[in-house]
Write a protein that holds these residues in place. Structure first.
Motif, PDB file in Angstrom:
ATOM      1  N   LEU A  74       0.803  -1.221   0.000  1.00 33.24           N
ATOM      2  CA  LEU A  74       0.000   0.000   0.000  1.00 33.24           C
ATOM      3  C   LEU A  74       0.838   1.275   0.000  1.00 33.24           C
ATOM      4  O   LEU A  74       0.360   2.325  -0.435  1.00 33.24           O
ATOM      5  N   ILE A  75       2.076   1.200   0.481  1.00 37.52           N
ATOM      6  CA  ILE A  75       2.921   2.399   0.497  1.00 37.52           C
ATOM      7  C   ILE A  75       3.170   2.889  -0.925  1.00 37.52           C
ATOM      8  O   ILE A  75       2.905   4.043  -1.278  1.00 37.52           O
ATOM      9  N   THR A  76       3.704   2.020  -1.761  1.00 33.64           N
ATOM     10  CA  THR A  76       4.024   2.450  -3.118  1.00 33.64           C
ATOM     11  C   THR A  76       2.777   2.547  -3.992  1.00 33.64           C
ATOM     12  O   THR A  76       2.666   3.438  -4.837  1.00 33.64           O
ATOM     13  N   LEU A  77       1.815   1.636  -3.784  1.00 36.95           N
ATOM     14  CA  LEU A  77       0.598   1.649  -4.596  1.00 36.95           C
ATOM     15  C   LEU A  77      -0.134   2.972  -4.459  1.00 36.95           C
ATOM     16  O   LEU A  77      -0.691   3.490  -5.435  1.00 36.95           O
ATOM     17  N   ARG A  78      -0.119   3.556  -3.273  1.00 38.64           N
ATOM     18  CA  ARG A  78      -0.873   4.786  -3.020  1.00 38.64           C
ATOM     19  C   ARG A  78       0.004   6.034  -3.069  1.00 38.64           C
ATOM     20  O   ARG A  78      -0.422   7.113  -2.653  1.00 38.64           O
ATOM     21  N   GLY A  79       1.233   5.887  -3.541  1.00 40.93           N
ATOM     22  CA  GLY A  79       2.073   7.049  -3.793  1.00 40.93           C
ATOM     23  C   GLY A  79       2.739   7.671  -2.589  1.00 40.93           C
ATOM     24  O   GLY A  79       3.219   8.807  -2.658  1.00 40.93           O
ATOM     25  N   HIS A  80       2.807   6.956  -1.460  1.00 40.71           N
ATOM     26  CA  HIS A  80       3.477   7.498  -0.281  1.00 40.71           C
ATOM     27  C   HIS A  80       4.991   7.377  -0.457  1.00 40.71           C
ATOM     28  O   HIS A  80       5.491   6.356  -0.922  1.00 40.71           O
ATOM     29  N   ASP A  81       5.729   8.410  -0.055  1.00 45.24           N
ATOM     30  CA  ASP A  81       7.182   8.388  -0.219  1.00 45.24           C
ATOM     31  C   ASP A  81       7.934   8.683   1.070  1.00 45.24           C
ATOM     32  O   ASP A  81       9.120   8.990   1.043  1.00 45.24           O
ATOM     33  N   ASP A  82       7.249   8.579   2.217  1.00 46.58           N
ATOM     34  CA  ASP A  82       7.900   8.885   3.485  1.00 46.58           C
ATOM     35  C   ASP A  82       7.248   8.077   4.602  1.00 46.58           C
ATOM     36  O   ASP A  82       6.039   8.207   4.837  1.00 46.58           O
ATOM     37  N   THR A  83       8.033   7.244   5.262  1.00 49.31           N
ATOM     38  CA  THR A  83       7.517   6.525   6.433  1.00 49.31           C
ATOM     39  C   THR A  83       8.307   6.889   7.691  1.00 49.31           C
ATOM     40  O   THR A  83       8.240   6.172   8.691  1.00 49.31           O
ATOM     41  N   ARG A  84       9.033   8.010   7.630  1.00 46.75           N
ATOM     42  CA  ARG A  84       9.819   8.446   8.783  1.00 46.75           C
ATOM     43  C   ARG A  84       9.297   9.801   9.272  1.00 46.75           C
ATOM     44  O   ARG A  84       8.573  10.512   8.566  1.00 46.75           O
ATOM     45  N   THR A  85       9.683  10.162  10.500  1.00 40.48           N
ATOM     46  CA  THR A  85       9.282  11.429  11.098  1.00 40.48           C
ATOM     47  C   THR A  85      10.468  12.400  11.105  1.00 40.48           C
ATOM     48  O   THR A  85      11.561  12.076  10.641  1.00 40.48           O
ATOM     49  N   SER A  86      10.264  13.579  11.700  1.00 39.37           N
ATOM     50  CA  SER A  86      11.325  14.582  11.756  1.00 39.37           C
ATOM     51  C   SER A  86      12.497  14.134  12.620  1.00 39.37           C
ATOM     52  O   SER A  86      13.582  14.723  12.558  1.00 39.37           O
ATOM     53  N   HIS A  87      12.295  13.097  13.444  1.00 37.42           N
ATOM     54  CA  HIS A  87      13.381  12.594  14.288  1.00 37.42           C
ATOM     55  C   HIS A  87      14.395  11.775  13.497  1.00 37.42           C
ATOM     56  O   HIS A  87      15.445  11.417  14.028  1.00 37.42           O
ATOM     57  N   TYR A  88      14.076  11.474  12.246  1.00 40.01           N
ATOM     58  CA  TYR A  88      14.996  10.752  11.365  1.00 40.01           C
ATOM     59  C   TYR A  88      15.518  11.741  10.337  1.00 40.01           C
ATOM     60  O   TYR A  88      14.744  12.324   9.575  1.00 40.01           O
ATOM     61  N   ARG A  89      16.820  11.912  10.268  1.00 38.75           N
ATOM     62  CA  ARG A  89      17.423  12.990   9.471  1.00 38.75           C
ATOM     63  C   ARG A  89      18.020  12.516   8.149  1.00 38.75           C
ATOM     64  O   ARG A  89      18.527  13.330   7.381  1.00 38.75           O
ATOM     65  N   LYS A  90      18.016  11.229   7.887  1.00 37.51           N
ATOM     66  CA  LYS A  90      18.746  10.711   6.729  1.00 37.51           C
ATOM     67  C   LYS A  90      17.808  10.397   5.569  1.00 37.51           C
ATOM     68  O   LYS A  90      16.593  10.427   5.686  1.00 37.51           O
ATOM     69  N   GLN A  91      18.409  10.093   4.444  1.00 33.65           N
ATOM     70  CA  GLN A  91      17.717   9.606   3.259  1.00 33.65           C
ATOM     71  C   GLN A  91      18.249   8.194   2.956  1.00 33.65           C
ATOM     72  O   GLN A  91      19.376   7.880   3.289  1.00 33.65           O
ATOM     73  N   PRO A  92      17.462   7.365   2.285  1.00 34.93           N
ATOM     74  CA  PRO A  92      16.062   7.537   1.879  1.00 34.93           C
ATOM     75  C   PRO A  92      15.138   7.386   3.074  1.00 34.93           C
ATOM     76  O   PRO A  92      15.557   6.939   4.143  1.00 34.93           O
TER      77      PRO A  92
END
Length: 267
Positions: A213-231
């Motif tokens: 469901l993450i990619t199917l529905r176009g979501h690109d972020d599962t982290r909060t502001s407490h996580y500073r890195k990419q991806p």
């Protein structure tokens, strides 16, 4: 039915975390990075590793059990390692927790290691052991059965790309699900997979008919502001086509971890 998956981050945002998990009114909570320390007197302990110090809520699992009295609670540790209260060293267990509202009886379940094995003398070298838990529930409201599995995927210091260990992990998760799931069951699989979209893990899970469901529905972020890195991908929620999704949300607010909670409402 409401299902929530969340990496609890050792309870570091304890107050907001506890309020959210009580108030969200989930039927099933699938939690990763949960701590249980049987001999702790203090509420907080410290994890130390090569100069890094991280606060950990000493008995997050027991606190959640007390806060969620209407739920059956299951804890599956991957390791027993050291946490510290000042200079005092305590043995502490770390792993998965699953909470199921008692209105949905657990009629089958299994847990297994998808990478490595239980370590009783330290957390072990990277990539550290990981496990998964799978439950089969009866839903009285619609007279049907549903299988739900969650996993905390291995963390590789080289990154989140495909590796033989991750291929083994995915196949082990599929084997676990097949051990519990029966023909005709709906299926939900979730957790902190520590993977990028497009990983071969999703092809392997696709053999069970699962759709992410993450990619199917176009979501690109599962982290909060407490996580500073990419991806910013780590957490996933997958369902079979017979699941009627009413709502799905990688919850941005409130922030209760460095991971977003994944909230799924189904019928």
């Amino acid at each position: 039915m409401r299902i929530v998956s969340l990496n609890a981050w050792g309870g570091r945002l304890h107050g907001p975390l506890m309020r959210y998990l009580v108030d969200v009114n989930a039927d099933v909570l699938c939690l990763q990075e949960v701590v249980r320390t049987q001999d702790a007197d203090a509420g907080w302990l410290v994890y130390r590793d090569h100069g890094v110090e991280l606060p950990q809520r000493a008995n997050l699992f027991e606190e959640l059990k007390a806060a969620l009295p209407a739920y059956d609670a299951f804890f599956h540790p991957v390791a027993r390692g050291d946490l510290f209260d000042g200079d005092r060293r305590l043995f502490s267990e770390f792993g998965l927790a699953t909470f199921v509202r008692r209105t949905h009886p657990v009629i089958a379940q299994a847990a297994r290691f998808v990478h490595g094995d239980f370590s009783s003398d330290g957390y072990g070298p990277h990539p550290r052991s990981r496990n998964a838990h799978c439950i089969r529930l009866f839903d009285y409201r619609c007279g049907s059965r549903i299988t739900i599995a969650h996993m905390h995927g291995l963390r590789d210091l080289e990154g989140k790309g495909d590796t033989p260990a991750r291929r083994h992990q995915a196949n082990a998760l599929v084997d676990l699900i097949r051990q519990v799931k029966q023909d005709g069951d709906r299926l939900v699989v979730c957790g902190d997979f520590n993977l990028l979209p497009g990983s071969e893990t999703f092809e392997i899970l696709g053999t069970l008919g699962l759709i992410d469901l993450i990619t199917l529905r176009g979501h690109d972020d599962t982290r909060t502001s407490h996580y500073r890195k990419q991806p910013r991908f780590a957490d996933y929620m997958l369902v079979t086509p017979d699941i009627e999704v009413i709502d799905f949300d990688p919850v941005a607010e409130p922030e209760v971890s460095d991971h977003r909670a994944l909230l799924l409402d189904i019928r």
